[in-house]
Motif scaffolding. Structure first.
Motif, PDB file in Angstrom:
ATOM      1  N   GLN A 156      -6.307   6.040   6.185  1.00 51.43           N
ATOM      2  CA  GLN A 156      -6.160   6.865   4.971  1.00 51.43           C
ATOM      3  C   GLN A 156      -6.800   8.243   5.143  1.00 51.43           C
ATOM      4  O   GLN A 156      -6.352   9.221   4.534  1.00 51.43           O
ATOM      5  N   ASP A 202     -14.110   1.332  -5.296  1.00 54.96           N
ATOM      6  CA  ASP A 202     -13.104   0.389  -5.816  1.00 54.96           C
ATOM      7  C   ASP A 202     -13.678  -0.469  -6.933  1.00 54.96           C
ATOM      8  O   ASP A 202     -12.943  -0.999  -7.774  1.00 54.96           O
ATOM      9  N   ALA A 208      -5.019   9.007  -4.499  1.00 57.37           N
ATOM     10  CA  ALA A 208      -5.626   7.726  -4.880  1.00 57.37           C
ATOM     11  C   ALA A 208      -5.809   7.612  -6.393  1.00 57.37           C
ATOM     12  O   ALA A 208      -6.298   6.589  -6.891  1.00 57.37           O
ATOM     13  N   THR A 209      -5.414   8.680  -7.091  1.00 60.41           N
ATOM     14  CA  THR A 209      -5.636   8.751  -8.547  1.00 60.41           C
ATOM     15  C   THR A 209      -4.357   9.286  -9.186  1.00 60.41           C
ATOM     16  O   THR A 209      -3.358   9.485  -8.512  1.00 60.41           O
ATOM     17  N   ASN A 239      -9.561   7.764   1.500  1.00 58.54           N
ATOM     18  CA  ASN A 239      -8.947   8.808   0.675  1.00 58.54           C
ATOM     19  C   ASN A 239      -9.250   8.537  -0.777  1.00 58.54           C
ATOM     20  O   ASN A 239      -8.811   7.528  -1.341  1.00 58.54           O
ATOM     21  N   ALA A 240     -10.066   9.398  -1.365  1.00 62.26           N
ATOM     22  CA  ALA A 240     -10.349   9.341  -2.797  1.00 62.26           C
ATOM     23  C   ALA A 240      -9.889  10.664  -3.394  1.00 62.26           C
ATOM     24  O   ALA A 240     -10.619  11.356  -4.097  1.00 62.26           O
ATOM     25  N   MET A 258       0.802  -1.226   0.000  1.00 57.86           N
ATOM     26  CA  MET A 258       0.000   0.000   0.000  1.00 57.86           C
ATOM     27  C   MET A 258       0.841   1.285   0.000  1.00 57.86           C
ATOM     28  O   MET A 258       0.379   2.335   0.429  1.00 57.86           O
ATOM     29  N   GLY A 310      -5.414   3.089  -3.736  1.00 54.70           N
ATOM     30  CA  GLY A 310      -6.492   3.862  -4.353  1.00 54.70           C
ATOM     31  C   GLY A 310      -6.769   3.286  -5.730  1.00 54.70           C
ATOM     32  O   GLY A 310      -5.839   3.095  -6.531  1.00 54.70           O
ATOM     33  N   ALA A 311      -8.046   2.998  -5.997  1.00 56.79           N
ATOM     34  CA  ALA A 311      -8.384   2.218  -7.196  1.00 56.79           C
ATOM     35  C   ALA A 311      -7.822   2.787  -8.519  1.00 56.79           C
ATOM     36  O   ALA A 311      -7.134   2.063  -9.252  1.00 56.79           O
ATOM     37  N   PRO A 312      -8.074   4.061  -8.846  1.00 54.82           N
ATOM     38  CA  PRO A 312      -7.559   4.551 -10.137  1.00 54.82           C
ATOM     39  C   PRO A 312      -6.032   4.537 -10.205  1.00 54.82           C
ATOM     40  O   PRO A 312      -5.446   4.253 -11.257  1.00 54.82           O
ATOM     41  N   ASN A 337     -16.460  -0.277  -1.677  1.00 49.76           N
ATOM     42  CA  ASN A 337     -15.473   0.752  -1.308  1.00 49.76           C
ATOM     43  C   ASN A 337     -14.894   0.409   0.065  1.00 49.76           C
ATOM     44  O   ASN A 337     -15.253  -0.614   0.664  1.00 49.76           O
ATOM     45  N   LYS A 338     -14.029   1.254   0.530  1.00 52.85           N
ATOM     46  CA  LYS A 338     -13.312   1.038   1.796  1.00 52.85           C
ATOM     47  C   LYS A 338     -14.241   0.595   2.927  1.00 52.85           C
ATOM     48  O   LYS A 338     -15.332   1.118   3.078  1.00 52.85           O
ATOM     49  N   ARG A 390      -3.652  -7.204  -5.222  1.00 47.96           N
ATOM     50  CA  ARG A 390      -4.853  -6.841  -4.448  1.00 47.96           C
ATOM     51  C   ARG A 390      -6.074  -7.199  -5.303  1.00 47.96           C
ATOM     52  O   ARG A 390      -6.127  -6.848  -6.479  1.00 47.96           O
ATOM     53  N   PHE A 448     -12.649  -3.924   2.499  1.00 48.68           N
ATOM     54  CA  PHE A 448     -13.722  -3.228   1.764  1.00 48.68           C
ATOM     55  C   PHE A 448     -15.078  -3.751   2.221  1.00 48.68           C
ATOM     56  O   PHE A 448     -15.167  -4.837   2.799  1.00 48.68           O
ATOM     57  N   THR A 475     -11.222  11.827  -7.052  1.00 50.88           N
ATOM     58  CA  THR A 475     -12.627  11.607  -7.431  1.00 50.88           C
ATOM     59  C   THR A 475     -13.533  12.310  -6.411  1.00 50.88           C
ATOM     60  O   THR A 475     -14.021  13.398  -6.681  1.00 50.88           O
ATOM     61  N   GLY A 505     -15.425   7.643  -2.787  1.00 48.96           N
ATOM     62  CA  GLY A 505     -14.963   7.027  -4.026  1.00 48.96           C
ATOM     63  C   GLY A 505     -15.473   5.591  -4.109  1.00 48.96           C
ATOM     64  O   GLY A 505     -16.365   5.186  -3.356  1.00 48.96           O
TER      65      GLY A 505
HETATM   66  O1  MRU Z   1      -7.202   0.190   0.506  1.00 49.11           O
HETATM   67  P1  MRU Z   1      -7.126   1.444  -0.307  1.00 49.11           P
HETATM   68  O2  MRU Z   1      -6.532   2.594   0.416  1.00 49.11           O
HETATM   69  O3  MRU Z   1      -6.508   1.196  -1.659  1.00 49.11           O
HETATM   70  O4  MRU Z   1      -8.662   1.800  -0.552  1.00 49.11           O
HETATM   71  C1  MRU Z   1      -8.992   2.966  -1.245  1.00 49.11           C
HETATM   72  C2  MRU Z   1     -10.446   3.227  -1.299  1.00 49.11           C
HETATM   73  O5  MRU Z   1     -11.254   2.483  -0.786  1.00 49.11           O
HETATM   74  C3  MRU Z   1     -10.879   4.424  -2.087  1.00 49.11           C
HETATM   75  O6  MRU Z   1     -12.043   4.981  -1.550  1.00 49.11           O
HETATM   76  C4  MRU Z   1     -11.148   3.990  -3.529  1.00 49.11           C
HETATM   77  O7  MRU Z   1     -10.082   3.262  -4.039  1.00 49.11           O
HETATM   78  C5  MRU Z   1     -11.449   5.124  -4.422  1.00 49.11           C
HETATM   79  S1  MRU Z   1     -10.032   6.106  -4.712  1.00 49.11           S
HETATM   80  C6  MRU Z   1     -10.403   7.303  -5.851  1.00 49.11           C
END
Ligand code: MRU
Length: 340
Positions: free
Chosen positions: A196, A237, A163-164, A158-159, A44, A48-50, A246-247, A90, A312, A169, A235
């Motif tokens: 986060q 995932d 995370a992008t 954190n979105a 980690m 963050g998904a994107p 999501n988280k 992941r 999640f 987002t 945000g």
């Molecule tokens: O475990 P993480 O920190 O990767 O989880 C991140 C989230 O759950 C975010 O809300 C999600 O990826 C959206 S990020 C734009």
């Protein structure tokens, strides 16, 4: 962030910020192999998904760029092996799998020689990153329409830009509203166990000068009952036919929002949509029990206790007021089409 995107390609090196070290230290990772990126995703440092999507694409770009293979077929084989490694990092955010498939499809359909293929893979990865940056700006533009002057918005995890590729987002929506002079305030949940919200969302918003109040996850009911927040933006995932993944803790926030009549918005690019499946098919990542027993390196839990640590959770669409993506805002009537 220093003056850069969260992830960048610079002449065969992928630069990104080590998110495990924030907010105390800004450490830039310089990675030259798929293995290094896979490790950074697992631990980690990259999250963050994107961002996972962009990082996976750049990991494959490194594989192609440094390949000694003489033929197109050999590079494709190396890419497939690298893709296998990345897929094991992941399981929950679909962006990672989406980016891997996009690069593999590009490579398999390419007809030039090995050198040209490597260059094409690098270009495709850069395109994925550029598209994410552009998508976030559009999400911000559309999402800001849902935010009014003086709103106090609660966000979870954190979105943001971190995370992008850039801008964010959910935080992109808040940033865009702020840039329009809407004087919003934010409540950020700390987001146990990885924090986060406390470490990253608070850091981003303080840097931007957007007023932010940090609360523990268990205070969400209190702040809603006291009417200290009037909107939620988070945000995602993975967005599937029937739910938003999501988280961990997002579902609790959504149920509380519905109970208090507070709009619950989800902001995510289309690379997060996975409308072929339902929530029953999604693998929810289970992480190391130490994340729950410890805070940092300090053990807080009694020895011998059992631990559950899902990263999640699943929020059924009935709790979601709208989903903001780069094509616009989707409401309940649009969600019905997900099932088709
Ligand atoms: O475990 P993480 O920190 O990767 O989880 C991140 C989230 O759950 C975010 O809300 C999600 O990826 C959206 S990020 C734009």
């Amino acid at each position: 962030m220093p003056n850069m995107r969260t992830i960048e390609w610079q002449n065969g090196t992928v630069l990104t910020i080590d998110q495990t070290r924030l907010p105390h230290e800004t450490v830039i990772l310089k990675m030259k192999s798929c293995e290094e990126i896979a490790e950074a995703i697992k631990s980690m440092r990259i999250r963050g998904a994107p961002l996972l999507g962009a990082a996976a694409a750049y990991a494959l770009a490194l594989t192609a760029h440094y390949s000694k293979a003489k033929s197109r077929e050999e590079i494709v084989k190396e890419l497939e092996k690298a893709a296998d490694l990345l897929r094991k990092t992941r399981p929950t955010a679909v962006n990672l799998f989406w980016a891997i498939e996009r690069i593999l499809t590009k490579a398999k359909g390419f007809s030039g020689n090995a050198k040209a293929l490597a260059a094409a893979v690098v270009e495709e990865a850069k395109k994925i990153a550029d598209e994410d940056a552009a998508a976030n700006r559009l999400i911000g533009k559309y999402g800001a329409q849902l935010i009014s002057k003086g709103d106090t918005v609660l966000t979870h995890c954190n979105a943001g830009a971190l995370a992008t590729v850039e801008y964010g987002t959910a935080l992109g929506v808040i940033r865009a509203a702020w840039e329009q002079g809407k004087k919003v305030k934010v409540f950020a949940t700390e987001t146990r166990p990885k924090l986060q919200g406390a470490r990253l969302t608070a850091y981003e918003l303080v840097r931007d000068g957007i007023p932010v109040t940090l609360i523990t996850d268990s205070m969400v009911g209190y702040v809603m009952q006291k009417r200290l927040v009037n909107k939620v933006v988070v945000g995602a995932d993975r967005i599937v036919k029937d739910a938003v993944i999501n988280k961990i803790g997002t579902f609790t926030v959504a149920v509380l929002a519905k109970e208090h009549g507070i709009p619950f918005y989800v902001a995510a690019p289309k690379s997060t949509f996975d409308l072929k499946i339902t929530s029953a098919d999604v693998i929810i990542e289970e992480r190391d029990p130490k994340e729950v027993t410890n805070i940092g390196s300090i053990r807080i839990a009694a020895e011998g206790v059992n631990i559950l640590n899902p990263a999640f959770d699943v929020t059924p669409l009935k709790y979601v007021t709208a989903i903001i993506c780069e094509s616009g805002i989707l409401f309940k009537e649009d969600f019905d089409k997900f099932k088709a």
